[in-house]
Scaffold this active site. Sequence first.
Site, PDB file in Angstrom:
ATOM      1  N   ARG A  85     -26.460 -67.304-102.775  1.00  0.00           N
ATOM      2  CA  ARG A  85     -25.330 -67.819-103.607  1.00  0.00           C
ATOM      3  C   ARG A  85     -25.497 -69.189-104.201  1.00  0.00           C
ATOM      4  O   ARG A  85     -25.191 -69.315-105.596  1.00  0.00           O
ATOM      5  CB  ARG A  85     -24.262 -67.631-102.857  1.00  0.00           C
ATOM      6  CG  ARG A  85     -23.684 -66.211-102.875  1.00  0.00           C
ATOM      7  CD  ARG A  85     -22.378 -65.795-102.001  1.00  0.00           C
ATOM      8  NE  ARG A  85     -22.074 -64.295-101.667  1.00  0.00           N
ATOM      9  CZ  ARG A  85     -21.138 -63.846-101.384  1.00  0.00           C
ATOM     10  NH1 ARG A  85     -20.550 -64.501-100.605  1.00  0.00           N
ATOM     11  NH2 ARG A  85     -21.120 -62.566-101.307  1.00  0.00           N
TER      12      ARG A  85
ATOM     13  N   GLU B 266     -11.565 -67.330 -91.510  1.00  0.00           N
ATOM     14  CA  GLU B 266     -12.048 -68.154 -92.481  1.00  0.00           C
ATOM     15  C   GLU B 266     -11.419 -69.546 -92.043  1.00  0.00           C
ATOM     16  O   GLU B 266     -11.885 -70.677 -92.556  1.00  0.00           O
ATOM     17  CB  GLU B 266     -11.921 -67.606 -93.742  1.00  0.00           C
ATOM     18  CG  GLU B 266     -12.415 -68.575 -94.974  1.00  0.00           C
ATOM     19  CD  GLU B 266     -12.270 -67.777 -96.342  1.00  0.00           C
ATOM     20  OE1 GLU B 266     -12.063 -66.885 -96.429  1.00  0.00           O
ATOM     21  OE2 GLU B 266     -12.325 -68.695 -97.188  1.00  0.00           O
TER      22      GLU B 266
HETATM   23  C1  FAD Z   1     -11.882 -61.218-103.727  1.00  0.00           C
HETATM   24  C2  FAD Z   1     -12.483 -61.427-102.492  1.00  0.00           C
HETATM   25  C3  FAD Z   1     -13.747 -60.635-102.135  1.00  0.00           C
HETATM   26  C4  FAD Z   1     -14.398 -60.683-100.758  1.00  0.00           C
HETATM   27  N1  FAD Z   1     -15.498 -59.875-100.407  1.00  0.00           N
HETATM   28  C5  FAD Z   1     -15.949 -60.009 -99.274  1.00  0.00           C
HETATM   29  C6  FAD Z   1     -16.878 -59.106 -98.707  1.00  0.00           C
HETATM   30  O1  FAD Z   1     -17.363 -58.099 -99.537  1.00  0.00           O
HETATM   31  N2  FAD Z   1     -17.460 -59.354 -97.783  1.00  0.00           N
HETATM   32  C7  FAD Z   1     -17.325 -60.482 -96.608  1.00  0.00           C
HETATM   33  O2  FAD Z   1     -17.690 -60.471 -95.431  1.00  0.00           O
HETATM   34  N3  FAD Z   1     -16.401 -61.384 -97.383  1.00  0.00           N
HETATM   35  C8  FAD Z   1     -15.539 -60.918 -98.566  1.00  0.00           C
HETATM   36  N4  FAD Z   1     -14.562 -61.973 -98.856  1.00  0.00           N
HETATM   37  C9  FAD Z   1     -14.312 -62.869 -97.770  1.00  0.00           C
HETATM   38  C10 FAD Z   1     -13.325 -62.426 -96.697  1.00  0.00           C
HETATM   39  O3  FAD Z   1     -12.622 -61.275 -97.353  1.00  0.00           O
HETATM   40  C11 FAD Z   1     -12.562 -63.404 -96.231  1.00  0.00           C
HETATM   41  O4  FAD Z   1     -13.220 -64.787 -95.585  1.00  0.00           O
HETATM   42  C12 FAD Z   1     -11.980 -63.032 -94.921  1.00  0.00           C
HETATM   43  O5  FAD Z   1     -11.172 -61.639 -95.253  1.00  0.00           O
HETATM   44  C13 FAD Z   1     -10.925 -63.792 -94.207  1.00  0.00           C
HETATM   45  O6  FAD Z   1     -10.009 -63.246 -93.103  1.00  0.00           O
HETATM   46  P1  FAD Z   1      -8.943 -64.011 -92.588  1.00  0.00           P
HETATM   47  O7  FAD Z   1      -8.090 -62.843 -91.679  1.00  0.00           O
HETATM   48  O8  FAD Z   1      -9.451 -65.153 -92.137  1.00  0.00           O
HETATM   49  O9  FAD Z   1      -8.094 -64.659 -93.897  1.00  0.00           O
HETATM   50  P2  FAD Z   1      -7.314 -63.783 -94.981  1.00  0.00           P
HETATM   51  O10 FAD Z   1      -7.523 -62.277 -94.931  1.00  0.00           O
HETATM   52  O11 FAD Z   1      -7.106 -64.603 -96.049  1.00  0.00           O
HETATM   53  O12 FAD Z   1      -5.603 -63.821 -94.281  1.00  0.00           O
HETATM   54  C14 FAD Z   1      -4.881 -65.106 -94.276  1.00  0.00           C
HETATM   55  C15 FAD Z   1      -3.352 -64.612 -94.241  1.00  0.00           C
HETATM   56  O13 FAD Z   1      -2.780 -65.910 -93.898  1.00  0.00           O
HETATM   57  C16 FAD Z   1      -1.348 -65.665 -94.441  1.00  0.00           C
HETATM   58  N5  FAD Z   1      -1.043 -67.063 -94.574  1.00  0.00           N
HETATM   59  C17 FAD Z   1      -1.568 -68.220 -95.236  1.00  0.00           C
HETATM   60  N6  FAD Z   1      -0.903 -69.266 -95.064  1.00  0.00           N
HETATM   61  C18 FAD Z   1       0.116 -68.961 -94.140  1.00  0.00           C
HETATM   62  C19 FAD Z   1       1.304 -69.629 -93.771  1.00  0.00           C
HETATM   63  N7  FAD Z   1       1.508 -70.905 -93.739  1.00  0.00           N
HETATM   64  N8  FAD Z   1       2.162 -69.091 -93.184  1.00  0.00           N
HETATM   65  C20 FAD Z   1       2.085 -67.482 -92.729  1.00  0.00           C
HETATM   66  N9  FAD Z   1       1.211 -66.934 -93.306  1.00  0.00           N
HETATM   67  C21 FAD Z   1       0.169 -67.453 -94.092  1.00  0.00           C
HETATM   68  C22 FAD Z   1      -1.914 -65.378 -96.145  1.00  0.00           C
HETATM   69  O14 FAD Z   1      -1.036 -64.975 -96.801  1.00  0.00           O
HETATM   70  C23 FAD Z   1      -2.978 -64.173 -95.552  1.00  0.00           C
HETATM   71  O15 FAD Z   1      -2.292 -63.071 -95.503  1.00  0.00           O
HETATM   72  C24 FAD Z   1     -13.881 -61.762 -99.952  1.00  0.00           C
HETATM   73  C25 FAD Z   1     -12.962 -62.781-100.334  1.00  0.00           C
HETATM   74  C26 FAD Z   1     -12.180 -62.495-101.498  1.00  0.00           C
HETATM   75  C27 FAD Z   1     -11.185 -63.366-101.943  1.00  0.00           C
END
Ligand code: FAD
Length: 566
Positions: free
Chosen positions: A287, A375
């Site tokens: 990337r 993340e």
């Molecule tokens: C469009 C897109 C496509 C992607 N495609 C891929 C892929 O194909 N393969 C891959 O490996 N990765 C992909 N990624 C990256 C991957 O999806 C993310 O890194 C991963 O899903 C993160 O998961 P998470 O649970 O850490 O965070 P998230 O799924 O972002 O969840 C975090 C949650 O915390 C909540 N939150 C935030 N702040 C607060 C707060 N103050 N109080 C309460 N709740 C809060 C948010 O509302 C959210 O629901 C993609 C990302 C995007 C944006």
Amino acid sequence: MRHLAADVLVIGAGAAGMYAAIAAAGQGAQVLLAERSLIGRGGATVMAQMTVAAAVGEAAPDHWQHHLADTLAAGRFLCDEALARLLCEEGVEVIKQIDAWKVGWARTPDGRMAQVHAPGHDRPRCVYVDFLATGTAVSRTLRTQLNRQGAVRRVGDLVVTDLVRRGGAVVGAVAWHLASGDVVTIAAKSTVIATGGLTRLYRRNSASANMGGDGYALALRAGAPLIDMEFVQFFPIGHLAPRLVGMDPIMWDPFRYKLGGRLLNRDGEELTQRYGVAEDGRYVATRDVATYAIAKEVEAGRGSPAGGAYLSFEHVPEARLREAFGPVIDRLAANGIDLTRMPVEVAPIAHYHMGGIRADAAMATAIPGLFAAGEAVGGANGANRLSGNAITEALAFGRRAGLSAAAHAARSREVDWSREAAADAVALLRDSAPARDRPNVAAMLAMLQDVMQDEVGPFRTQAKLASALARIAALRRDLGDRPFGSGGAYDAERLDWLDLRCMLAVAEVVARTALARTESRGAHQREDFPAMRPDWAVNQVVTLRDGAVALARESVRAASLQAVAV
Ligand SMILES: Cc1cc2nc3c(=O)[nH]c(=O)nc-3n(C[C@H](O)[C@H](O)[C@H](O)COP(=O)(O)OP(=O)(O)OC[C@H]3O[C@@H](n4cnc5c(N)ncnc54)[C@H](O)[C@@H]3O)c2cc1C
């Protein structure tokens, strides 16, 4: 005001938060899962459409150590090896676990999981759910498992605004309930930050409105160090033109894997070739290389009309296009896009954050009682993340954080909560700046996104970064320290104020660390320091000291592979 209590508070209900909640509840903990949006629908997980990397070895013989070697190479000597190992080793188990939970990984005719070869991986390693349904399937599967866990209380519309510290430990949080306007205090023996990334800081992003880096700001204010904050990954082929309604801007990637879409400049030349990577439709450029190549071609006047690159599938026979795109081809047709006759235009967009909260292999931060997952955690991917590693990271780190948080809660007899410890954070939510002093906070938020895009984007210089820091400081002065709005139900002005408070704190950290790193490495490219320098093979660790950002350089944690304390 309402008060809640739990053994384990999980903040954020993406893949990391949901898995953490499931794992903690599985250990007998009473869990509160707090989400600022809808459970399982607020962040990146549900938006992901593509692939998930794990050495399950179904398409070709594989081992997690091969995956680890690729992850470390992509990270350009900055990966925390213990975290990278956790991602690769336990990634295999979590991918199999959610397969058993019926996520629906695409399969070959003989019943094995289908795996594609993504850039930077040495073999086909990425599983997926057809068509463009990977994230929704992962999210749905975890929501279904959550529903089976009686011990998880789920609260949506709850924006966590501050963590509460007492006696040096985190003992819970303060939150604002969007739907009622109520202030909510939460006492918890263990708290897991699983709030995802920060790409909303940028004007061009793949983010939802909930991805402004809240968790980084929460951790920083609670005294926890952040790491590698300068490394924001730009996704090279975000959709640019023609207009595309109702589809994800990063949807082109899986089709590039499957079909070898060609990335071309204005003159029809393969674009990455000039920058040392001959793809010839094979999609092998990582990337950072592809982002660099597109930006430089645009700068040289060889970009596409809308200011990006062409992505062309015109060389692929129509029947193969139909087979690979499935129903997506009809959605493209509805947008007037016929891939047999025309290329689309693509350009880099902010997509993922390699940096984040510093955690060990048990997902514990430096602050007792505080854990992180997904993340929100920095370090596993170093200076550049491989495709597919992020969902694996969210699942593996989420599970580990849930187990560790439950174990910590089981060791703590009682939560050391006091109303006084939460008083400042509660007072902030009850306060209101006088109406006459209030600038337009939505416009300020857009201004910050412009600053970050133009001055702290994929290509940085000393002058741009210094200018960004000055503009961020000015925005902070304008924002002040008293929230706008009345704090009633669904008060959008107040939400913007709270969001901007976090975004400005995090933006400053990204710009400061980017300014300090006088070299180019992975996703951090300094035009005034174009070479990677061996003396910069160190992590930058950020803390807040007396309200000011303090930077330190630390040696990269090698694979001493600490025993995981659960
Ligand atoms: C469009 C897109 C496509 C992607 N495609 C891929 C892929 O194909 N393969 C891959 O490996 N990765 C992909 N990624 C990256 C991957 O999806 C993310 O890194 C991963 O899903 C993160 O998961 P998470 O649970 O850490 O965070 P998230 O799924 O972002 O969840 C975090 C949650 O915390 C909540 N939150 C935030 N702040 C607060 C707060 N103050 N109080 C309460 N709740 C809060 C948010 O509302 C959210 O629901 C993609 C990302 C995007 C944006």
